[in-house]
Design a protein around this motif. Structure first.
Motif, mmCIF file in Angstrom:
data_model
loop_
_atom_site.group_PDB
_atom_site.id
_atom_site.type_symbol
_atom_site.label_atom_id
_atom_site.label_comp_id
_atom_site.label_asym_id
_atom_site.label_seq_id
_atom_site.Cartn_x
_atom_site.Cartn_y
_atom_site.Cartn_z
ATOM 1 N N ALA A 70 0.859 -1.180 0.000
ATOM 2 C CA ALA A 70 0.000 0.000 0.000
ATOM 3 C C ALA A 70 0.897 1.232 0.000
ATOM 4 O O ALA A 70 1.653 1.451 0.944
ATOM 5 N N ILE A 71 0.815 2.038 -1.058
ATOM 6 C CA ILE A 71 1.663 3.227 -1.148
ATOM 7 C C ILE A 71 0.887 4.495 -0.789
ATOM 8 O O ILE A 71 1.465 5.578 -0.742
ATOM 9 N N ALA A 72 -0.424 4.351 -0.539
ATOM 10 C CA ALA A 72 -1.238 5.488 -0.113
ATOM 11 C C ALA A 72 -2.433 4.974 0.666
ATOM 12 O O ALA A 72 -2.874 3.834 0.490
ATOM 13 N N GLY A 73 -2.955 5.823 1.554
ATOM 14 C CA GLY A 73 -4.111 5.461 2.354
ATOM 15 C C GLY A 73 -4.807 6.700 2.865
ATOM 16 O O GLY A 73 -4.446 7.830 2.509
ATOM 17 N N ILE A 74 -5.777 6.536 3.735
ATOM 18 C CA ILE A 74 -6.570 7.686 4.189
ATOM 19 C C ILE A 74 -6.078 8.236 5.527
ATOM 20 O O ILE A 74 -6.701 9.148 6.071
ATOM 21 N N THR A 75 -4.994 7.698 6.067
ATOM 22 C CA THR A 75 -4.376 8.245 7.270
ATOM 23 C C THR A 75 -3.055 8.909 6.874
ATOM 24 O O THR A 75 -2.412 8.489 5.914
ATOM 25 N N PRO A 76 -2.624 9.944 7.607
ATOM 26 C CA PRO A 76 -1.401 10.656 7.208
ATOM 27 C C PRO A 76 -0.161 9.772 7.138
ATOM 28 O O PRO A 76 0.718 10.011 6.311
ATOM 29 N N ALA A 77 -0.082 8.750 7.993
ATOM 30 C CA ALA A 77 1.029 7.802 7.967
ATOM 31 C C ALA A 77 0.474 6.393 7.817
ATOM 32 O O ALA A 77 -0.711 6.147 8.045
ATOM 33 N N TYR A 78 1.362 5.466 7.457
ATOM 34 C CA TYR A 78 0.921 4.090 7.226
ATOM 35 C C TYR A 78 0.154 3.530 8.410
ATOM 36 O O TYR A 78 0.552 3.667 9.561
ATOM 37 N N GLN A 79 -0.967 2.902 8.108
ATOM 38 C CA GLN A 79 -1.760 2.202 9.128
ATOM 39 C C GLN A 79 -2.394 0.990 8.464
ATOM 40 O O GLN A 79 -3.101 1.113 7.455
ATOM 41 N N ALA A 80 -2.134 -0.183 8.998
ATOM 42 C CA ALA A 80 -2.663 -1.418 8.424
ATOM 43 C C ALA A 80 -4.176 -1.346 8.305
ATOM 44 O O ALA A 80 -4.869 -0.882 9.214
ATOM 45 N N GLY A 81 -4.676 -1.781 7.150
ATOM 46 C CA GLY A 81 -6.116 -1.797 6.928
ATOM 47 C C GLY A 81 -6.691 -0.494 6.414
ATOM 48 O O GLY A 81 -7.897 -0.415 6.163
#
Length: 372
Positions: A281-292
């Motif tokens: 996962a190179i992007a998500g909806i939290t500012p830093a990496y968070q599983a899920g």
């Protein structure tokens, strides 16, 4: 007879001469050792750059090795290049030539006294066979391909996609799936296509309905245990770049974090996921990496990019056509990200490879609609 004073002068002169000889020897030895030390850590890189279709050499291609230092060579009339003095280490390589799609590579290792060969094919945009599935409203994916000078065949429903995949092979498939759910045949054919090494860039809401299908895990995402909170519907959210230095966010466009705020067009705007084996996962909806909390996924093969959200919704919430354009260059952030994803897929692997799923009967089912 030689007087004492004369003897002392002769001895002093002799001593000074010996000291001078010693100093000269030390300087020569030091220079020799320095040269040996330098040679000890140097290798070379050479190769040939050719046209992926004609297999003819490409003259004037710029080959760049990138590490702590940057080294560049230009191919000659026979398509060959050579970098004769390269410090031992690991490098990324980039090949650029006007009229061709850029090529990228990593993990090029240069060893002491060894000549490493790095040869690549390059493809002209007009030689690519690209299939686009687009049921979006803003058509950012098609705009991205046009901006890159890449022609394509377009369909707007699962049946059309399956028909085209059954009919002929494709270098690249781009799917901007915003409105219609997938048919079983569409998922199966795309899954087979990925298994055979096909390149696929897809933005889709469909895992909400088909998260258990094997395709999504092959694209780097795990939707097992999907909960209601993992479905993004009408609330604005930001797609944060967890790997901001990834080439997908840097080349050919600098792409920032993307705002998604368009509650008027679609029921579902995104679905969150964990990483599957081989996926990142190179992007998500939290500012830093968070599983899920992942929402943009790549795989170790470098042959797929999957966004489990709708780039079509990258708007500022002020009304129809309010596309987010962070750098105010007249090109929407969503289109720039599509461009980057397409170039990434065409750059990292041999563009001469054409993959095709097996031809067979399709059992289509009508898909539900995601449009309001």
């Amino acid at each position: 007879m030689i007087g004492r004073r004369s003897q002392l002068f002769i001895l002093s002169t002799h001593r000074n001469t010996k000291i001078l000889h010693i100093l000269i020897l030390l300087v020569v030895a030091s220079a020799t050792l320095a040269g040996c030390g330098s040679a000890k850590n140097v290798g070379s890189v050479q190769g040939t750059i050719t046209d992926a279709v004609t297999l003819l050499p490409i003259a004037g291609a710029k080959v760049t090795l990138i590490s702590t230092a940057i080294l560049t060579a230009t191919t000659g009339s026979d398509g060959s290049y050579r970098l004769p003095s390269v410090a031992a280490g690991t490098y990324e390589v980039k090949v650029v030539k006007d009229g061709y799609v850029d090529r990228l590579g990593d993990g090029v290792t240069v060893a002491k006294g060894v000549t490493t060969t790095v040869s690549m094919n390059m493809v002209r945009p007009g030689d690519l066979k690209v299939l686009v599935y687009d049921d979006s409203q803003n058509h950012f994916a098609g705009d991205a391909l046009e901006a890159l000078g890449i022609a394509f065949t377009q369909v707007d429903d699962p049946d059309g996609l399956v028909d085209e995949m059954t009919d002929q092979p494709w270098h690249l498939i781009v799917a901007d799936q915003c409105s219609s759910s997938s048919s079983e045949a569409m998922l199966d054919y795309l899954s087979d296509y990925v298994d055979m090494g096909g390149r696929l860039a897809i933005s889709s809401f469909d895992p909400k309905e088909s998260g258990a299908h094997a395709l999504w895990a092959k694209l780097g995402a795990d939707f097992s245990g999907l909960a209601d909170d993992d479905v993004l519907d009408e609330d604005p959210f930001t797609v944060f770049r967890w790997a901001a230095d990834h080439v997908i966010f840097k080349s050919p466009n600098a792409v920032p974090d993307i705002s998604v705020d368009d509650a008027n067009s679609y029921i579902i705007e995104g679905v969150l996921a964990h990483e599957s084996p081989g996926g990142t996962a190179i992007a998500g909806i939290t500012p830093a990496y968070q599983a899920g909390q992942g929402i943009v996924f790549v795989t170790d093969s470098k042959l797929t990019v999957f966004g489990s959200f709708l780039l079509d919704c990258a708007q500022d919430g002020t009304g129809a056509g309010a596309d987010v354009d962070s750098d105010a260059d007249g090109v929407a952030d969503a289109e720039e990200l599509w461009q980057n994803e397409i170039v990434y897929l065409l750059s990292w692997t041999d563009p001469a490879a054409v993959q095709c799923p097996p031809i067979g009967p399709s059992s289509l089912r009508a898909g539900a609609s995601n449009s309001k």
